[in-house]
Design a protein around this motif. Structure first.
Motif, PDB file in Angstrom:
ATOM      1  N   ASP B 420      20.842  97.362  96.768  1.00  0.00           N
ATOM      2  CA  ASP B 420      19.990  96.181  96.857  1.00  0.00           C
ATOM      3  C   ASP B 420      18.542  96.613  97.094  1.00  0.00           C
ATOM      4  N   ARG B 421      17.716  95.700  97.580  1.00  0.00           N
ATOM      5  CA  ARG B 421      16.286  95.996  97.721  1.00  0.00           C
ATOM      6  C   ARG B 421      15.955  96.723  99.027  1.00  0.00           C
ATOM      7  N   GLY B 422      16.955  97.064  99.793  1.00  0.00           N
ATOM      8  CA  GLY B 422      16.706  97.670 101.104  1.00  0.00           C
ATOM      9  C   GLY B 422      16.075  99.051 101.020  1.00  0.00           C
ATOM     10  N   SER B 423      15.798  99.576 102.186  1.00  0.00           N
ATOM     11  CA  SER B 423      15.140 100.879 102.240  1.00  0.00           C
ATOM     12  C   SER B 423      16.048 101.991 101.740  1.00  0.00           C
ATOM     13  N   GLU B 424      17.361 101.761 101.750  1.00  0.00           N
ATOM     14  CA  GLU B 424      18.300 102.766 101.277  1.00  0.00           C
ATOM     15  C   GLU B 424      18.332 102.843  99.749  1.00  0.00           C
ATOM     16  N   SER B 425      17.775 101.845  99.119  1.00  0.00           N
ATOM     17  CA  SER B 425      17.844 101.781  97.659  1.00  0.00           C
ATOM     18  C   SER B 425      17.011 102.886  97.022  1.00  0.00           C
ATOM     19  N   PRO B 426      17.528 103.501  95.966  1.00  0.00           N
ATOM     20  CA  PRO B 426      16.729 104.512  95.267  1.00  0.00           C
ATOM     21  C   PRO B 426      15.672 103.894  94.352  1.00  0.00           C
ATOM     22  N   TYR B 427      15.639 102.577  94.250  1.00  0.00           N
ATOM     23  CA  TYR B 427      14.732 101.919  93.302  1.00  0.00           C
ATOM     24  C   TYR B 427      13.589 101.205  94.022  1.00  0.00           C
ATOM     25  N   ARG B 428      12.421 101.235  93.404  1.00  0.00           N
ATOM     26  CA  ARG B 428      11.235 100.584  93.979  1.00  0.00           C
ATOM     27  C   ARG B 428      11.406  99.059  93.976  1.00  0.00           C
ATOM     28  N   PRO B 429      10.797  98.394  94.941  1.00  0.00           N
ATOM     29  CA  PRO B 429      10.898  96.918  94.956  1.00  0.00           C
ATOM     30  C   PRO B 429      10.229  96.296  93.735  1.00  0.00           C
ATOM     31  N   VAL B 430       9.197  96.969  93.223  1.00  0.00           N
ATOM     32  CA  VAL B 430       8.522  96.421  92.047  1.00  0.00           C
ATOM     33  C   VAL B 430       7.972  97.571  91.208  1.00  0.00           C
ATOM     34  N   TYR B 431       8.036  97.428  89.904  1.00  0.00           N
ATOM     35  CA  TYR B 431       7.375  98.387  89.022  1.00  0.00           C
ATOM     36  C   TYR B 431       6.730  97.608  87.877  1.00  0.00           C
ATOM     37  N   SER B 451      10.044  80.149  67.984  1.00  0.00           N
ATOM     38  CA  SER B 451       9.477  81.473  67.702  1.00  0.00           C
ATOM     39  C   SER B 451      10.505  82.579  67.835  1.00  0.00           C
ATOM     40  N   VAL B 452      10.286  83.609  67.062  1.00  0.00           N
ATOM     41  CA  VAL B 452      11.060  84.851  67.138  1.00  0.00           C
ATOM     42  C   VAL B 452      10.048  85.947  67.410  1.00  0.00           C
ATOM     43  N   GLU B 453      10.327  86.753  68.417  1.00  0.00           N
ATOM     44  CA  GLU B 453       9.298  87.701  68.849  1.00  0.00           C
ATOM     45  C   GLU B 453       9.900  89.067  69.136  1.00  0.00           C
ATOM     46  N   PRO B 454       9.917  89.961  68.154  1.00  0.00           N
ATOM     47  CA  PRO B 454      10.358  91.330  68.434  1.00  0.00           C
ATOM     48  C   PRO B 454       9.255  92.094  69.160  1.00  0.00           C
ATOM     49  N   GLY B 455       9.657  93.006  70.011  1.00  0.00           N
ATOM     50  CA  GLY B 455       8.639  93.743  70.751  1.00  0.00           C
ATOM     51  C   GLY B 455       9.183  94.988  71.419  1.00  0.00           C
ATOM     52  N   TYR B 456       8.299  95.675  72.065  1.00  0.00           N
ATOM     53  CA  TYR B 456       8.640  96.922  72.757  1.00  0.00           C
ATOM     54  C   TYR B 456       8.027  96.864  74.151  1.00  0.00           C
ATOM     55  N   ARG B 457       8.824  97.215  75.144  1.00  0.00           N
ATOM     56  CA  ARG B 457       8.358  97.175  76.530  1.00  0.00           C
ATOM     57  C   ARG B 457       8.555  98.554  77.142  1.00  0.00           C
ATOM     58  N   MET B 458       7.556  99.052  77.833  1.00  0.00           N
ATOM     59  CA  MET B 458       7.639 100.403  78.384  1.00  0.00           C
ATOM     60  C   MET B 458       7.104 100.398  79.807  1.00  0.00           C
ATOM     61  N   ALA B 459       7.777 101.156  80.683  1.00  0.00           N
ATOM     62  CA  ALA B 459       7.346 101.195  82.084  1.00  0.00           C
ATOM     63  C   ALA B 459       6.025 101.939  82.202  1.00  0.00           C
ATOM     64  N   LEU B 460       5.120 101.369  82.973  1.00  0.00           N
ATOM     65  CA  LEU B 460       3.856 102.051  83.261  1.00  0.00           C
ATOM     66  C   LEU B 460       3.992 102.879  84.538  1.00  0.00           C
ATOM     67  N   SER B 461       5.016 102.593  85.308  1.00  0.00           N
ATOM     68  CA  SER B 461       5.267 103.384  86.514  1.00  0.00           C
ATOM     69  C   SER B 461       6.769 103.569  86.648  1.00  0.00           C
ATOM     70  N   SER B 462       7.163 104.581  87.433  1.00  0.00           N
ATOM     71  CA  SER B 462       8.586 104.847  87.616  1.00  0.00           C
ATOM     72  C   SER B 462       9.234 103.720  88.402  1.00  0.00           C
ATOM     73  N   PHE B 463      10.457 103.386  88.038  1.00  0.00           N
ATOM     74  CA  PHE B 463      11.142 102.343  88.817  1.00  0.00           C
ATOM     75  C   PHE B 463      12.032 102.938  89.897  1.00  0.00           C
ATOM     76  N   THR B 464      11.989 104.271  90.024  1.00  0.00           N
ATOM     77  CA  THR B 464      12.719 104.926  91.110  1.00  0.00           C
ATOM     78  C   THR B 464      11.722 105.377  92.176  1.00  0.00           C
ATOM     79  N   LYS B 465      12.201 105.460  93.384  1.00  0.00           N
ATOM     80  CA  LYS B 465      11.328 105.904  94.475  1.00  0.00           C
ATOM     81  C   LYS B 465      11.070 107.401  94.350  1.00  0.00           C
ATOM     82  N   ASP B 466       9.947 107.828  94.935  1.00  0.00           N
ATOM     83  CA  ASP B 466       9.605 109.254  94.878  1.00  0.00           C
ATOM     84  C   ASP B 466      10.666 110.100  95.569  1.00  0.00           C
ATOM     85  N   SER B 467      11.314 109.541  96.565  1.00  0.00           N
ATOM     86  CA  SER B 467      12.302 110.310  97.324  1.00  0.00           C
ATOM     87  C   SER B 467      13.612 110.502  96.557  1.00  0.00           C
ATOM     88  N   PHE B 468      13.794 109.733  95.497  1.00  0.00           N
ATOM     89  CA  PHE B 468      15.049 109.806  94.739  1.00  0.00           C
ATOM     90  C   PHE B 468      15.008 111.006  93.794  1.00  0.00           C
TER      91      PHE B 468
END
Lengths: 184, 488
Positions: B420-431, B451-468
């Motif tokens: 979940d979103r807790g401190s134990e989680s390896p994932y950042r609360p927001v990216y 509308s039909v909308e094809p697209g591409y989405r890419m992370a600008l920051s890591s969604f994992t914590k630095d400690s992971f």
């Protein structure tokens, strides 16, 4: 569909690897012997077995349960073995031979052989008549069906089968004679 | 008969001998089957990714093509955009009084004669004069170019003074222009009506764009009535809508290495301090857990609002719920022998247990590794094609608020594990994500747009914590379907 395999088949349809492994463990042993009967080497038998089970898992959703699962898998393995051998099959003479009558009189002398010894005898048969022998005598196909599968005439299938039978009987007679002389 | 019996006995014997014959094939056979099945699964995923890539590429091509078409169309369709536009010359101008042209200076006439004789390009004098020459009235003086269309509609209104539109008639045929000019400008002559077929012309893009027409009486530019208001301010158009999208979410995990466990050297405790396993037994001499991740089909849905802010520019924002699926593979799991709970050996699983835990190796364990996010995107769009069928290019960023990560084994061999979103989680609360897309829309009943909308989405920051131990910058090709209502 057989109730005992219903869940297993459904799991395999979902590409559940554990179920696939379970199905493999259930049927691979028997199918491996079948592959050894058709193949000319152990390596080829392993290849056929591998190819067959991949076909089984990729086509398991087509299994409707109107036949037994084991029989359905067996047909896939037989067809795969035939496809594997098809190119090499015609390297051997595949022509009509004179009808060979089973007048050798040694029909009942090999009743105590185990399947591994019989397998060894089969493997010594020429490729063409070995396949026909396997299809007709062991796997239960008729000559008409064999002719259709292999693209040969029904007469050729019959004559090749007779030839295989004669060779096997001679082989067994020879073995019996050796045993008899040893005993004497 | 005997022969037949012999045959039956012979075949029955062989059939019986092999009926239950079984021999265990070498283990390598299953390994090869397993590898090939895994390969075909990867191939399947790749095919899906390729589909979305091609879709995105095709939509970009479509957008560029339609953009070029739109630009070309707009450049040529100057009757609604350019200050130089055509008008019709009435047939009944034959009685045009030559006195109306007497104010023309000799210099101007010379200039126009030279221009008409030697150039395709019309000067602003021509434009002003052509209109002026067509002035029908008895004043003899006109301080504005006349709109020939008005003349044709009101042939008898000889006393009216008409204000020219932006659009001024230009005769494109040089001969006709010369004739018309000569007749209209020679004292005592009457202007001859131009054939209607040539009265309406397109001004080619190579023609010099004239400035304002000039009043030759007072030598000052004539400002058409609506000239200054040509670029009307568009009212702010607001819209709101619903959207649903599907695509392939790839977590793009990097880093880490296969985990190895053995009873003599439980290296895991140094590497994964988050785990608090009281007692651990490794089932075999050594367990190696290879983990890998594959993209899988994901979906999202939400609401969005937007506005057409200026000209062809739109802004769009909203909020969406994203369920991003991936497939996690591993070859080992924990088993708590006290309660028979099982959890996969994955780096994102921070398993904690006070009892006796056994680590077991098995082949091909596959899990649904699902991430849930609340997404708040903001996008800017440029409307390439603004018709009933419309096309908009979007670019923007979004904040992805991590909600939950669920790891579920497909046939319930192991228990469901959640981060979940807790401190134990390896994932950042927001990216943060950046995205590009092309929306092809169709307007229905004036207010609704599909509308039909094809697209591409890419992370600008890591969604994992630095400690992971793993780093993940997810990306996704997606196809968005939307229905919006435009307030007008």
């Amino acid at each position: 569909m057989e109730s005992e395999y219903r869940e297993l088949v459904e799991s395999c349809v979902r590409d559940d690897r554990k179920a696939q492994r379970e199905m493999y463990d259930l049927f691979a042993g028997k199918m491996y012997v079948l592959c050894l009967r058709y193949a000319i080497s152990q390596q080829e038998a392993e290849d056929v077995l591998q190819e067959s089970f991949i076909k089984v898992f990729k086509n398991i959703k087509k299994f409707r349960g109107d036949s037994r699962l084991g029989y359905w898998i067996k047909r896939i393995v037989v067809n795969t073995a035939l496809n594997h051998r098809r190119n090499k099959l015609y390297m051997y003479p595949m022509v009509d031979v004179d009808e060979i009558h089973q007048n050798v009189g040694h029909d009942k002398v090999f009743s105590d052989y185990g399947y591994e010894e019989l397998l060894s005898m089969i493997s010594e048969l020429p490729s063409g008549c070995r396949i026909i022998f396997n299809l007709y005598a062991i796997d239960g196909y008729g000559h008409k069906e064999i002719a259709k599968k292999l693209g040969i005439s029904e007469g050729t299938s019959k004559s090749q089968y007779s030839r295989a039978k004669m060779l096997l009987q001679k082989k067994i007679s020879g073995e019996q004679l050796k045993d008899y002389e040893k005993f004497k | 008969m005997k022969s037949s019996n012999n045959r039956q006995w012979f075949e029955a014997y062989w059939e019986k001998a092999f009926r239950n014959a079984s021999k265990k094939p070498p283990d390598a056979v299953w390994d090869k089957i397993n590898a090939e099945l895994a390969g075909s699964e990867i191939s399947g995923y790749k095919k899906r990714i390729v589909f979305f890539k091609w879709l995105a590429a095709a939509s970009v091509l479509l957008a560029v093509g339609m953009g070029f078409y739109s630009l070309y169309y707009d450049r040529n369709n100057l009757n609604s955009e350019s200050p130089v536009v055509q008008t019709n010359i009435a047939d009944d101008t034959d009685k045009m009084d030559s006195k109306a042209n007497t104010f023309q200076s000799e210099d101007n006439r010379k200039s126009r004669t030279e221009d008409l004789a030697g150039k395709e390009v019309l000067s602003q004098h021509d434009i002003a004069l052509n209109a002026t020459e067509m002035t029908k009235g008895n004043t003899g003086i006109s301080d504005v170019p006349m709109n020939a269309e008005l003349l044709s509609e009101k042939p008898n209104n000889t006393s009216s003074r008409y204000v020219a539109e932006n659009d001024v008639a230009i005769a494109h045929n040089r001969n006709n222009r010369s004739d018309a000019y000569d007749q209209a400008t020679m004292p005592g002559s009457h202007m001859t009506a131009l054939p209607e077929s040539i009265a309406t012309i397109w001004v080619s893009s190579s023609m010099k764009k004239p400035d304002l027409p000039v009043d030759y009486m007072y030598k000052r530019p004539v400002v058409p009535v609506n000239f200054k208001n040509k670029k009307k301010k568009q009212p702010l158009q607001l819209y709101a809508g619903l959207n649903f999208s599907t695509g392939m979410f790839d977590p793009n995990f990097e880093g880490g290495s296969p985990e190895s466990f053995n009873n003599a050297d439980l290296a895991m405790f140094s590497s994964y301090s988050a785990r608090t396993l009281n007692t651990v037994n490794v089932a075999d001499d050594a367990v190696i857990s290879n983990e890998s991740y594959l993209p899988d089909i994901s979906y999202s849905y939400g609401i969005n609002m937007g506005a057409r802010v200026a000209g062809r520019w739109v802004l769009r924002g909203g909020v969406s719920y994203i369920k991003a699926n991936t497939i996690a593979n591993t070859s080992a799991y924990y088993q708590d022998n006290s309660n028979n709970e099982k959890y996969p050996v994955l780096k994102s699983v921070n398993y904690q247990n006070d009892g006796v835990v056994e680590i077991r190796q098995t082949e091909g364990l596959q899990f649904d590794n699902t991430f849930e996010f609340a997404s708040v995107p903001i996008k800017a769009g440029y409307i390439v094609l603004d018709k009933k069928l419309n096309l908009t290019l979007f670019g923007g960023v979004s904040s992805e608020f991590f909600l939950k990560n669920t790891i579920t084994q497909k046939n319930d061999l192991t228990n469901v594990y959640e981060n979940d979103r807790g401190s134990e989680s390896p994932y950042r609360p927001v990216y943060f994500n950046g995205s590009l897309s092309t929306a092809l829309g169709y307007t229905i009943a004036g207010h609704y747009r599909l509308s039909v909308e094809p697209g591409y989405r890419m992370a600008l920051s890591s969604f994992t914590k630095d400690s992971f131990v793993l780093t993940g910058r997810p990306d996704a090709f997606y196809l968005n379907f939307g229905l919006s209502y435009w307030f007008k």
